[in-house]
Design a protein around this motif. Sequence first.
Motif, mmCIF file in Angstrom:
data_model
loop_
_atom_site.group_PDB
_atom_site.id
_atom_site.type_symbol
_atom_site.label_atom_id
_atom_site.label_comp_id
_atom_site.label_asym_id
_atom_site.label_seq_id
_atom_site.Cartn_x
_atom_site.Cartn_y
_atom_site.Cartn_z
ATOM 1 N N ARG A 167 -1.456 -0.376 -10.749
ATOM 2 C CA ARG A 167 -0.418 -1.319 -10.331
ATOM 3 C C ARG A 167 0.606 -0.646 -9.423
ATOM 4 O O ARG A 167 1.071 -1.230 -8.449
ATOM 5 C CB ARG A 167 0.271 -1.893 -11.570
ATOM 6 N N ILE A 168 0.935 0.598 -9.720
ATOM 7 C CA ILE A 168 1.871 1.353 -8.885
ATOM 8 C C ILE A 168 1.285 1.553 -7.489
ATOM 9 O O ILE A 168 1.962 1.337 -6.472
ATOM 10 C CB ILE A 168 2.202 2.709 -9.525
ATOM 11 N N ALA A 169 0.007 1.948 -7.431
ATOM 12 C CA ALA A 169 -0.657 2.140 -6.134
ATOM 13 C C ALA A 169 -0.712 0.840 -5.354
ATOM 14 O O ALA A 169 -0.476 0.812 -4.139
ATOM 15 C CB ALA A 169 -2.062 2.701 -6.343
ATOM 16 N N SER A 170 -1.022 -0.260 -6.052
ATOM 17 C CA SER A 170 -1.097 -1.568 -5.397
ATOM 18 C C SER A 170 0.258 -1.965 -4.807
ATOM 19 O O SER A 170 0.326 -2.496 -3.686
ATOM 20 C CB SER A 170 -1.564 -2.621 -6.399
ATOM 21 N N LEU A 171 1.321 -1.692 -5.523
ATOM 22 C CA LEU A 171 2.663 -2.016 -5.035
ATOM 23 C C LEU A 171 2.988 -1.206 -3.779
ATOM 24 O O LEU A 171 3.538 -1.749 -2.802
ATOM 25 C CB LEU A 171 3.692 -1.743 -6.125
ATOM 26 N N LYS A 172 2.650 0.082 -3.786
ATOM 27 C CA LYS A 172 2.877 0.914 -2.596
ATOM 28 C C LYS A 172 2.099 0.371 -1.398
ATOM 29 O O LYS A 172 2.615 0.333 -0.270
ATOM 30 C CB LYS A 172 2.447 2.362 -2.874
ATOM 31 N N GLU A 173 0.872 -0.064 -1.648
ATOM 32 C CA GLU A 173 0.052 -0.605 -0.561
ATOM 33 C C GLU A 173 0.669 -1.876 0.001
ATOM 34 O O GLU A 173 0.732 -2.074 1.226
ATOM 35 C CB GLU A 173 -1.366 -0.857 -1.068
ATOM 36 N N GLN A 174 1.155 -2.744 -0.872
ATOM 37 C CA GLN A 174 1.784 -3.980 -0.425
ATOM 38 C C GLN A 174 3.073 -3.708 0.341
ATOM 39 O O GLN A 174 3.434 -4.469 1.250
ATOM 40 C CB GLN A 174 2.067 -4.879 -1.627
ATOM 41 N N LEU A 175 3.754 -2.632 0.010
ATOM 42 C CA LEU A 175 4.994 -2.271 0.690
ATOM 43 C C LEU A 175 4.744 -1.533 2.010
ATOM 44 O O LEU A 175 5.694 -1.178 2.716
ATOM 45 C CB LEU A 175 5.855 -1.383 -0.221
ATOM 46 N N GLY A 176 3.464 -1.315 2.354
ATOM 47 C CA GLY A 176 3.137 -0.664 3.620
ATOM 48 C C GLY A 176 3.242 0.837 3.590
ATOM 49 O O GLY A 176 3.439 1.465 4.635
ATOM 50 N N LEU A 177 3.081 1.449 2.409
ATOM 51 C CA LEU A 177 3.188 2.899 2.283
ATOM 52 C C LEU A 177 1.821 3.582 2.267
ATOM 53 O O LEU A 177 1.726 4.762 1.947
ATOM 54 C CB LEU A 177 3.962 3.255 1.016
ATOM 55 N N GLY A 178 0.758 2.843 2.617
ATOM 56 C CA GLY A 178 -0.578 3.418 2.685
ATOM 57 C C GLY A 178 -0.872 4.019 4.046
ATOM 58 O O GLY A 178 -0.281 3.626 5.062
ATOM 59 N N TYR A 179 -1.792 4.946 4.073
ATOM 60 C CA TYR A 179 -2.157 5.631 5.323
ATOM 61 C C TYR A 179 -2.770 4.667 6.342
ATOM 62 O O TYR A 179 -2.519 4.780 7.543
ATOM 63 C CB TYR A 179 -3.150 6.760 5.022
ATOM 64 N N THR A 180 -3.578 3.711 5.876
ATOM 65 C CA THR A 180 -4.233 2.770 6.787
ATOM 66 C C THR A 180 -3.633 1.379 6.628
ATOM 67 O O THR A 180 -3.552 0.849 5.521
ATOM 68 C CB THR A 180 -5.754 2.692 6.504
ATOM 69 N N MET A 181 -3.236 0.783 7.761
ATOM 70 C CA MET A 181 -2.768 -0.603 7.779
ATOM 71 C C MET A 181 -3.955 -1.516 8.094
ATOM 72 O O MET A 181 -4.804 -1.178 8.929
ATOM 73 C CB MET A 181 -1.693 -0.794 8.848
ATOM 74 N N ILE A 182 -4.017 -2.664 7.422
ATOM 75 C CA ILE A 182 -5.088 -3.634 7.665
ATOM 76 C C ILE A 182 -4.459 -5.011 7.800
ATOM 77 O O ILE A 182 -3.754 -5.466 6.898
ATOM 78 C CB ILE A 182 -6.132 -3.634 6.533
ATOM 79 N N LEU A 183 -4.718 -5.665 8.925
ATOM 80 C CA LEU A 183 -4.129 -6.967 9.197
ATOM 81 C C LEU A 183 -5.205 -7.987 9.513
ATOM 82 O O LEU A 183 -6.196 -7.680 10.191
ATOM 83 C CB LEU A 183 -3.173 -6.908 10.390
ATOM 84 N N LEU A 184 -5.009 -9.196 9.022
ATOM 85 C CA LEU A 184 -5.809 -10.361 9.409
ATOM 86 C C LEU A 184 -4.929 -11.227 10.290
ATOM 87 O O LEU A 184 -3.841 -11.655 9.860
ATOM 88 C CB LEU A 184 -6.263 -11.136 8.177
ATOM 89 N N VAL A 185 -5.357 -11.477 11.519
ATOM 90 C CA VAL A 185 -4.570 -12.271 12.456
ATOM 91 C C VAL A 185 -5.450 -13.336 13.094
ATOM 92 O O VAL A 185 -6.680 -13.240 13.086
ATOM 93 C CB VAL A 185 -3.913 -11.375 13.536
ATOM 94 N N GLN A 186 -4.815 -14.343 13.652
ATOM 95 C CA GLN A 186 -5.543 -15.453 14.253
ATOM 96 C C GLN A 186 -5.090 -15.674 15.691
ATOM 97 O O GLN A 186 -3.884 -15.634 15.986
ATOM 98 C CB GLN A 186 -5.310 -16.737 13.439
ATOM 99 N N LYS A 187 -6.044 -15.902 16.567
ATOM 100 C CA LYS A 187 -5.731 -16.163 17.967
ATOM 101 C C LYS A 187 -4.937 -17.457 18.096
ATOM 102 O O LYS A 187 -5.299 -18.468 17.537
ATOM 103 C CB LYS A 187 -7.021 -16.243 18.781
ATOM 104 N N LYS A 188 -3.844 -17.377 18.850
ATOM 105 C CA LYS A 188 -3.010 -18.548 19.057
ATOM 106 C C LYS A 188 -3.686 -19.527 20.023
ATOM 107 O O LYS A 188 -4.455 -19.121 20.903
ATOM 108 C CB LYS A 188 -1.655 -18.140 19.627
ATOM 109 N N ALA A 189 -3.362 -20.791 19.869
ATOM 110 C CA ALA A 189 -3.881 -21.815 20.785
ATOM 111 C C ALA A 189 -3.233 -21.656 22.152
ATOM 112 O O ALA A 189 -2.107 -21.185 22.259
ATOM 113 C CB ALA A 189 -3.590 -23.197 20.213
#
Length: 243
Positions: A221-243
């Motif tokens: 849970r501690i690791a998961s919280l750090k990841e959600q706060l952006g403290l992980g080495y790798t960032m991963i984003l899901l984005v969508q192309k705008k119209a």
Amino acid sequence: MDKLSDPPISEQQKFWETWNAKMRDPEHLNDWCTKRADVIFRFFRSLRLENPEILDFGCGTGWLSEMLAKFGRVTGVDLAESAIATAKSRCPEGRFIAGDLFKIALPMNHYDVVVSQEVIAHVPDQPAYLERIANALKLGGHLIITTPNKFVIDRSDVFPPQPPEHLEKWLTIRDLKNLLRPRFKVLRTTSILPMGNRGVLRIANSTKIARLLSLFVSSDRIASLKEQLGLGYTMILLVQKKA
């Protein structure tokens, strides 16, 4: 730190030929690759697409392309010719092209999903790279993008210096979102692999504090919280192309 001038494309190609050589055997895929892939596929499954057209943009030896082929029709492109040869043998049902990512001919408004795994930090023109992706995506299409986190890199001592032909243009989450904003809407953001031993990360990743917190909260849970706060080495984003 970014280099003062970009190495020639021929030198970059030599570097990636050597780098990808160790990725030709699936047994050499490390835990970092596996965890990154897990999040990519979690994001991918959330889209609930049926037989999509997929572009693995900077596919390396095709280890991820092989997995993506379970979801739809895969095209992979990469600068390293030897890596593409491996990708073709690993994923014969896919289509693979070797060449400069900025010059390879790609169909317009064609792909449902583009995956860009650990590539954007190693291209000379990041806005142009994202523009290529946006043009290749259908309207409303999705990009899953991963890249190292400059915030963590700047606060870590575990990364050895790389040769000059290794192009390094590290991004923070704010940098990446600003680059994406003109063409994409950010849907989901996370990070993985919390680390760092300087500044605020020296406190966040303190083993003494972790032991104390473990009396009340699980280490997962501690690791998961750090990841959600952006403290992980790798960032991963899901984005969508705008119209």
